[in-house]
Design an enzyme around this catalytic site. Structure first.
Site, PDB file in Angstrom:
ATOM      1  N   ASP A 137       0.818  -1.204   0.000  1.00  9.01           N
ATOM      2  CA  ASP A 137       0.000   0.000   0.000  1.00  9.01           C
ATOM      3  C   ASP A 137       0.856   1.261   0.000  1.00  9.01           C
ATOM      4  OD1 ASP A 137       0.896  -0.121   2.614  1.00  9.01           O
ATOM      5  OD2 ASP A 137      -1.099  -0.203   3.527  1.00  9.01           O
ATOM      6  N   LYS A 163      -1.196  -9.576   3.265  1.00 13.53           N
ATOM      7  CA  LYS A 163      -0.533  -9.072   4.466  1.00 13.53           C
ATOM      8  C   LYS A 163      -1.417  -8.043   5.147  1.00 13.53           C
ATOM      9  CE  LYS A 163       3.042  -6.176   4.135  1.00 13.53           C
ATOM     10  NZ  LYS A 163       2.560  -4.969   4.882  1.00 13.53           N
ATOM     11  N   GLU A 171      -1.498  -5.470   8.940  1.00 15.36           N
ATOM     12  CA  GLU A 171      -0.637  -4.885   9.962  1.00 15.36           C
ATOM     13  C   GLU A 171      -1.184  -5.164  11.357  1.00 15.36           C
ATOM     14  OE1 GLU A 171       0.893  -1.093   7.261  1.00 15.36           O
ATOM     15  OE2 GLU A 171       0.019  -0.734   9.248  1.00 15.36           O
ATOM     16  N   GLU A 206       9.098  -3.956  10.756  1.00 15.16           N
ATOM     17  CA  GLU A 206       9.418  -2.635  10.218  1.00 15.16           C
ATOM     18  C   GLU A 206       9.877  -1.660  11.292  1.00 15.16           C
ATOM     19  OE1 GLU A 206       7.735   0.931   7.332  1.00 15.16           O
ATOM     20  OE2 GLU A 206       6.606  -0.933   7.544  1.00 15.16           O
TER      21      GLU A 206
END
Length: 258
Positions: free
Chosen positions: A41, A108, A110, A177
């Site tokens: 994204d 995926k 988050e 991340e």
């Protein structure tokens, strides 16, 4: 798919992952031998010009996933579920299925414990899933900006708990991340599945990068951890400048080619 990734971690195989948003980029990455092509994204920022990733829609993710799927023959295509597309398990499953139907091999999302029911629901439908812990770009507005995570005891513990929950639920791999390198190492040692780091040190099982940061094609912003290996923006400016001069001076930028 999960067992394949677990086996690759067990034998010490590093995973290389780059983002792709269109057919030619996907084809180049696949021919180069990339392991995972991520339809991220992040396209909201580097392709569509949004301020961050939170405005990206499912329609946009489906459009770009279809384009990437036409260019890939070998790599795993991983597609992001965009912000607001997995607020409950039923919605998560429905949108994950749309991405798979568009050509993704896995999806995926988050977060960890906060979305574990959505994770279980997706996996329960036989859809491969990657997790994402640490700094969560879809939460950048509520977090007050991009910042490295894992600096406090509470953040450190939460990252480990999220990663462990995702691994135990059946995720194929986990993106880590922008966390302290020591935390990235701990996560990697804790979970059975590969960790794929971005701005989290070199002790993860693989690395992912936004393709524009690698190629130097988005010069207006580049994270501090990204090392460009080309200057496509500079080359584009040069080529366009030469074209403009040729048109204005000679009227024939193609030098007489019919």
């Amino acid at each position: 798919m999960r067992q394949s990734f677990v086996s690759r971690k067990a034998c010490g195989e590093r995973l290389a992952c780059l983002t792709a948003y269109d057919y030619p980029t996907a084809r180049i990455l696949d021919e180069a031998g990339i392991d995972v092509a991520l339809v991220g994204d992040s396209l909201g920022m580097v392709v569509l010009g949004y301020e961050d990733t939170t405005s990206v829609t499912m329609a946009e993710m489906l459009h770009h996933t279809r384009a990437v799927s036409r260019g890939v023959q070998r790599a795993v295509i991983l597609a992001d579920l965009p912000c607001g597309s997995y607020d409950n398990p039923a919605e998560a499953v429905g949108n994950a299925r749309l991405l798979i139907d568009a050509g993704a091999d896995a999806v995926k999302l988050e977060g960890g414990l906060a979305v574990i029911e959505q994770v279980r629901a997706i996996l329960g439908e036989g859809i491969a899933l990657f997790g994402h812990v640490g700094m969560l770009p879809q939460h950048v507005r509520e977090d007050g900006g991009y910042r490295k995570k894992g600096k406090t005891d509470a953040e450190h513990a939460a990252i480990l708990a999220d990663a462990e929950a995702l691994s135990e639920a059946g995720a194929c791999a986990i993106i880590v991340e922008s966390v302290k390198s020591s935390v990235g190492r701990e996560v990697t040692e804790l979970v059975a599945v590969p960790t794929i780091g971005i701005g989290s040190g070199g002790r993860c099982d693989g690395q992912v990068l936004v393709i524009d940061d690698l190629l130097g094609s988005f010069p207006w912003f580049r994270p501090g951890f990204a090392r460009p290996r080309a200057d496509l923006a500079g080359e584009a400016l040069r080529a366009v400048g030469e074209f403009i001069v040729a048109v204005k001076q000679t009227g024939d930028p193609n030098h007489g080619i019919d």
